[in-house]
Enzyme design. Structure first.
Site, PDB file in Angstrom:
ATOM      1  N   MET A 150     -73.097 112.842   3.157  1.00  0.00           N
ATOM      2  CA  MET A 150     -73.314 111.492   2.648  1.00  0.00           C
ATOM      3  C   MET A 150     -74.338 111.528   1.511  1.00  0.00           C
ATOM      4  SD  MET A 150     -71.165 109.856   4.410  1.00  0.00           S
ATOM      5  CE  MET A 150     -71.565 108.240   3.734  1.00  0.00           C
ATOM      6  N   ASP A 193     -76.007 112.816   8.868  1.00  0.00           N
ATOM      7  CA  ASP A 193     -75.271 112.461   7.649  1.00  0.00           C
ATOM      8  C   ASP A 193     -74.408 113.584   7.088  1.00  0.00           C
ATOM      9  OD1 ASP A 193     -77.347 114.097   6.837  1.00  0.00           O
ATOM     10  OD2 ASP A 193     -77.825 112.936   5.056  1.00  0.00           O
ATOM     11  N   GLU A 194     -74.102 114.585   7.882  1.00  0.00           N
ATOM     12  CA  GLU A 194     -73.206 115.641   7.390  1.00  0.00           C
ATOM     13  C   GLU A 194     -72.418 116.257   8.532  1.00  0.00           C
ATOM     14  OE1 GLU A 194     -74.875 119.362   5.998  1.00  0.00           O
ATOM     15  OE2 GLU A 194     -76.832 118.819   6.809  1.00  0.00           O
TER      16      GLU A 194
END
Length: 412
Positions: free
Chosen positions: A20, A112-113
């Site tokens: 992200m 976020d990944e």
């Protein structure tokens, strides 16, 4: 590059990495349109560090992990926010659900990944970049957030690719292009080759990947052991690590940077209790218990120590975690004021695997209290109930959102 990737047979390995774009700050900008286009930094306390910086803030040189004092000097007019980890996790769950609906095997690496193994999907979805474009579009529609995607033959190359053309990028590295891609890649772009490792290599005249490839793997293994073998493998584009769906965390931890350095043991113990409550709830949510409790202390001069204690039996009980941490703190002389204090629990055991022991009425009451407090917090929020001895004003510490970001959320 895309055409050569289309030619890869189904049985070849194809790994996708989703990252992200400026996740924390992008969520804040999506939730508050008045923040869009402005430099935004997550982190407020002058004693803390930036957990994240928007792309507008990065133009001024602000980066994550930078001291807030320095960030404010670089960009005094930036908007500094405290951060909302519960909101970031909520959005993270949406993103990961979208990814799991599209990709057959997904491994969440942090809030976020994530990685996905999309090998063998070409007959169904077409070229791998089709999945990537669909993924990016669905995430944008559901969250109003952009992401960057890398596609490559393995995890480490896919991770590099996702960072290659941020924000909003889609970069593919087909197998045939790997040697040329690596030839000009700075050593520091290889995940796992940090500044200290780079400095060691620089001292022996190694600053590029061709320098690494000038010697065989055996040379590097003899010179640096496992690190040397790792370095040579990455320089050759080799990474056999699998994408592991639903990989479990190895520990649960919490830490706080204090607003003022202190030698007040009563205050430090209160923070240990708050951390024990946070960790205990996370353990109970995961259905796990831990055998080892670790205390972390960072002093005024930024030196740090860790101390561990192995319990007689695994626990997820808040008071037992706190008591182990308190005993570790009591044993330390504290030669100078404390800047940061943290607690961790590791050496996990699944709850259902624990052998029954003799009944312990006090332990049973503690478990019932924890469960009752969990139900109240689930219904009314984390701050709806707390132990009286744990009451501390919010400004007295800086929550470390950066460390939380780097832990897999697991939906917690």
């Amino acid at each position: 590059m895309d055409e050569s990737l289309r030619a890869v047979p189904d049985f070849k390995r194809v790994i996708l990495h989703l990252d992200m774009d400026a996740f924390f700050t992008s969520v804040e900008q999506a939730d508050d349109p008045l923040l869009q286009g402005k430099p935004v930094v997550i982190g407020q306390s002058l004693r803390g560090v930036a957990s994240a910086a928007s792309y507008e803030a990065r133009k001024y040189g602000i980066r994550s992990a930078m001291p807030i004092v320095q960030a404010k000097k670089l960009c005094p007019h930036a908007v500094f926010l405290p951060g909302r980890m519960s909101r970031y996790r909520e959005i993270s769950v949406k993103i990961m659900n979208i990814m799991r609906a599209l990709c057959p095997v997904v491994e969440q690496a942090s809030v976020d990944e994530a990685y996905a193994d999309i090998s063998g999907t070409r007959r169904i979805f077409g070229p791998p970049e089709n999945i990537a474009r669909h993924l990016k579009a669905e995430i944008l529609a559901a969250t109003n957030l952009t992401c960057s995607v890398g596609i490559a033959p393995n995890k480490f190359l896919a991770k590099i690719a996702s960072d290659w053309n941020k924000p909003g990028g889609l970069t593919c590295i087909p197998p045939a292009d790997v040697p040329a891609f690596l030839r000009d890649l700075p050593l520091g772009r290889i995940p796992g080759v940090g500044k200290q490792f780079q400095e060691e290599l620089r001292r022996i005249g190694v600053t590029t990947i061709p320098h690494v490839l000038a010697h065989p793997r055996t040379y590097w293994s003899e010179l640096m052991g496992k690190r040397g073998a790792f370095l040579h493998d990455r320089a050759c584009g080799i990474d056999d690590s699998p994408v592991v769906p639903g990989s479990d965390p190895k520990s649960c931890s919490a830490e706080n940077t204090l607003d003022r350095d202190t030698l007040d043991r009563t205050l430090l113990e209160r923070w240990l209790l708050i951390q024990a409550e946070r960790i205990g709830r996370e353990l109970r949510g995961l259905g796990k218990k831990g055998l080892t409790v670790t205390l972390k202390i960072k002093f005024q001069d930024f030196s740090s120590i860790t101390r561990s204690r192995t319990l007689a039996r695994p626990t997820d009980i808040t008071t037992e975690i706190f008591e182990a941490g308190r005993m570790l703190l009591t044993a330390e002389k504290l030669p100078q004021p404390v800047r940061l204090i943290g607690t961790g629990v590791s050496n996990f055991r699944f709850v259902q695997a624990e052998l029954p022991l003799m009944p312990d009425a006090g332990r049973k009451r503690s478990q019932q209290l924890d469960q009752a407090m969990d139900r109240i917090r689930d219904k009314f929020g984390n701050k709806s109930i707390l132990r009286a001895e744990a009451a501390i004003r919010e400004p007295d510490a800086v929550n470390d959102l950066l460390s939380q970001k780097n832990r897999t959320s697991n939906g917690q």
